[in-house]
Design a protein around this motif. Sequence first.
Motif, short mmCIF file in Angstrom:
data_model
loop_
_atom_site.label_atom_id
_atom_site.label_comp_id
_atom_site.label_asym_id
_atom_site.label_seq_id
_atom_site.Cartn_x
_atom_site.Cartn_y
_atom_site.Cartn_z
N LYS A 79 11.47 -91.07 -29.66
CA LYS A 79 10.87 -90.63 -28.39
C LYS A 79 10.29 -89.23 -28.52
N GLY A 85 6.91 -89.40 -29.69
CA GLY A 85 5.95 -90.03 -28.80
C GLY A 85 5.94 -91.55 -28.85
N ASN A 130 7.65 -94.77 -27.57
CA ASN A 130 8.53 -95.12 -26.47
C ASN A 130 9.22 -96.46 -26.72
#
Length: 388
Positions: A177, A180, A182
Amino acid sequence: MEREVILLTGPPLNGRDEYITQALTGVDDKEYNYYHVFDYIKEVGKERGVKITRKNVLDFAISHQDIMNEIRDEAFERIRREIDKSNKRFHLVSTPSLFRWGSGSVIGFTLSNLKLLKPDRVIIVLDDVLSVRRRIINDPEWFERFGMDPDNIKLTTLVMWREDAINHVKTLVHELKKEGINVRYILQFGIRHPPEVFLDLIFREKEKPLVYLSYPMTGHEEEYYYRVRDFYNKLSQHFTVLDPGALDDWWVVAEYDNQVNRNPEIKKIRIKHLLDGDVVEELDREDIEQATDILRRQLVERDFNLVNVSKAIAVYHYAEGVSAGVISEMAEAYRTFAAIYLYYPFKRRPSPFMEFYGMQNPSRRTMFKDEDEMIRAMVEEKEYWTKA
């Protein structure tokens, strides 16, 4: 096209691949690909002149760590290339998480492997510790590792396997996370869920959103559990229902408490297996005592995990006495803005806390006295709480 990559992982010997393979039997494979990472590791190893088998993989991975890392990385690269070329929607990648053995450890995947894979969801597949112990005894290769002696298979070892596997996943997903990438959720999934629930989870989550079933779990007559199971089946027609009872280690602790209370000097705890009721395990009292603190914490963390990934919880409180576990789960659902539906069929008023949390559904009713009416309300209001 839109692809979804689902990492299926967990501790070793929890029946992950056996359960998944059985669940997928008869499912049209036009919609999914299933990648067993170990098959790719064996293939890459063979090409490099290294014979990797189920029997030697642990020793090889610990004694030749650099070579094993290269082989594992290449296995993930091949899987990623196959996913990119595929026209299928769902891609299920199965591999253990982390496994400590002797003085070393075997890592199922690294951060770089996950950055390459980019999983949308991570499902940690778990079985109760006594079933894991039994699986080791019935597996000649693994039983040999424990000296062919059941007394060498400690519950403390098995709960630490689980602890290490879950923490490895959490740590790497947290790092993902920050990069970046998810991951929608990590879900701790007990293999006592019916296979149909697993299929709903994998393939039909949008049509059948996740709902957590909360109910008082201990100290009831058999008829009570039949009622809970009947309600679960009715609810499962409309939703993907997560059941805390699908991973039940608590009965080991409860049986320990019962026998120690009857005989404080007891050294061996005799426990009938929960599923068949026939096979009796004899476990060291000291081993259960050491494992109990970890099991108790894992139980709470797992149930909160299931609450946190769910869009709503259905509280089936067919008991007048207040359940601390149920109240805690309702409070956790309230904290995470999940809808809460409460079935409480008694004239006696419930706890004010239970009544307050039970108001947190779109219809703003304090409680339902009819379970079918509650299910109808959940279905009618589904569009509201799934978007919340």
